[in-house]
Structure formats: C-alpha cells, structure tokens
Design a protein around this motif. Structure first.
Motif, short mmCIF file in Angstrom:
data_model
loop_
_atom_site.label_atom_id
_atom_site.label_comp_id
_atom_site.label_asym_id
_atom_site.label_seq_id
_atom_site.Cartn_x
_atom_site.Cartn_y
_atom_site.Cartn_z
N TYR A 5 0.41 0.18 -1.51
CA TYR A 5 -0.33 1.17 -2.30
C TYR A 5 -0.22 2.56 -1.70
O TYR A 5 -0.07 3.56 -2.40
CB TYR A 5 -1.81 0.78 -2.42
CG TYR A 5 -2.09 -0.45 -3.26
CD1 TYR A 5 -1.27 -0.81 -4.32
CD2 TYR A 5 -3.19 -1.24 -2.99
CE1 TYR A 5 -1.54 -1.94 -5.07
CE2 TYR A 5 -3.49 -2.36 -3.74
CZ TYR A 5 -2.65 -2.70 -4.79
OH TYR A 5 -2.92 -3.80 -5.54
N LEU A 6 -0.30 2.63 -0.37
CA LEU A 6 -0.20 3.92 0.30
C LEU A 6 1.17 4.56 0.06
O LEU A 6 1.26 5.75 -0.25
CB LEU A 6 -0.48 3.78 1.80
CG LEU A 6 -0.36 5.05 2.63
CD1 LEU A 6 -1.28 6.15 2.09
CD2 LEU A 6 -0.66 4.75 4.09
N TRP A 7 2.22 3.78 0.20
CA TRP A 7 3.56 4.35 0.00
C TRP A 7 3.77 4.75 -1.46
O TRP A 7 4.42 5.76 -1.74
CB TRP A 7 4.64 3.39 0.51
CG TRP A 7 4.60 3.36 2.01
CD1 TRP A 7 4.25 2.31 2.80
CD2 TRP A 7 4.84 4.46 2.90
NE1 TRP A 7 4.25 2.68 4.13
CE2 TRP A 7 4.62 4.00 4.22
CE3 TRP A 7 5.21 5.78 2.73
CZ2 TRP A 7 4.76 4.82 5.34
CZ3 TRP A 7 5.36 6.59 3.85
CH2 TRP A 7 5.14 6.10 5.13
N LEU A 8 3.21 4.00 -2.39
CA LEU A 8 3.29 4.41 -3.80
C LEU A 8 2.52 5.71 -4.03
O LEU A 8 2.98 6.59 -4.76
CB LEU A 8 2.76 3.29 -4.71
CG LEU A 8 3.66 2.07 -4.84
CD1 LEU A 8 2.93 0.95 -5.57
CD2 LEU A 8 4.95 2.43 -5.56
N ALA A 9 1.36 5.83 -3.38
CA ALA A 9 0.58 7.08 -3.49
C ALA A 9 1.39 8.26 -2.96
O ALA A 9 1.37 9.35 -3.55
CB ALA A 9 -0.74 6.94 -2.72
N ILE A 10 2.11 8.06 -1.87
CA ILE A 10 2.94 9.12 -1.30
C ILE A 10 4.08 9.49 -2.25
O ILE A 10 4.33 10.68 -2.49
CB ILE A 10 3.48 8.70 0.08
CG1 ILE A 10 2.33 8.59 1.08
CG2 ILE A 10 4.55 9.67 0.57
CD1 ILE A 10 2.69 7.85 2.37
#
Length: 119
Positions: A5-10
């Motif tokens: 989720y964090l990498w998608l947010a980035i």
C-alpha cells in the motif's frame, strides 16, 4: 500488505506531482483530472498503510521517496538543472528516511498511544 500500500501511495503521489507540472496551472484538462485522481488514490493507499505501520515511518518514506522520484524525473525527463547541492540534498533525504526507519524498528518500549492514554 501495508508495504505494498505504501509503495502504491508513492507511485500515485509521483504521478500526481508529475500531472501537476504537466497541467500548466490547471489550463490543460487531462493532466488536471489525472492530478486529482492520482492524489486521491495516493491518500487512499496512504491511509490503508497507516492501519499497520507507524505514521512517522510511513510519512518519511512516502514524502522522501516521492521527493527523490520526482526530482530524478525532473532531471531526466523534464530537463531540470542538476547541480551538486541538489544531489547532496537528495542523498541527505535518503539517509534521513533510512535512519528514521531503522530507529523506529529498534524501539522496544514505545510511548503510550493516544488511545491507550485516553483509557
């Protein structure tokens, strides 16, 4: 799953920032719409990330990785000027994000959370 989720947010945040540049101050409708969509997606995934990871670590990685990625895109694809000060500043951001991430993993006796102190 929280790291995904964090990498998608980035990725969505970088897409939103690039769209912001391409929108010409909201004068071009396609990048302007993409800007809004990308930032909504970024915040959705950022919110999902915060369900399982510390906010200090998440925000440092999200903002730091976004800064590094959009700076590299600016240098490579948008023809922005590269100099030693900019490169050194990016290196310091990366070092700061790594340091914050390592320090939060080593915390063995965390302070009480807001919900614990309310009880």
């Amino acid at each position: 799953m929280h790291w995904l989720y964090l990498w998608l947010a980035i990725v969505f945040e970088v897409g939103g920032t690039l769209s912001m540049k391409l929108s010409g101050g909201f004068t071009k409708w396609q990048p302007s719409i993409l800007l809004v969509v990308f930032y909504i997606c970024s915040f959705v995934f950022l919110t999902l990330t915060l369900k399982g990871l510390e906010v200090s670590t998440v925000y440092a990685i999200w903002s730091g990785a976004g800064i590094v990625a959009i700076t590299i895109i600016g240098f490579v694809y948008l023809g922005e000027h590269v100099n030693v000060t900019k490169v050194l500043s990016i290196v310091l951001i990366v070092i700061g994000v790594i340091s914050l991430n390592l320090s939060s993993e080593k915390t063995s006796d965390p302070l009480p959370t807001v919900s614990e102190s309310i009880e």
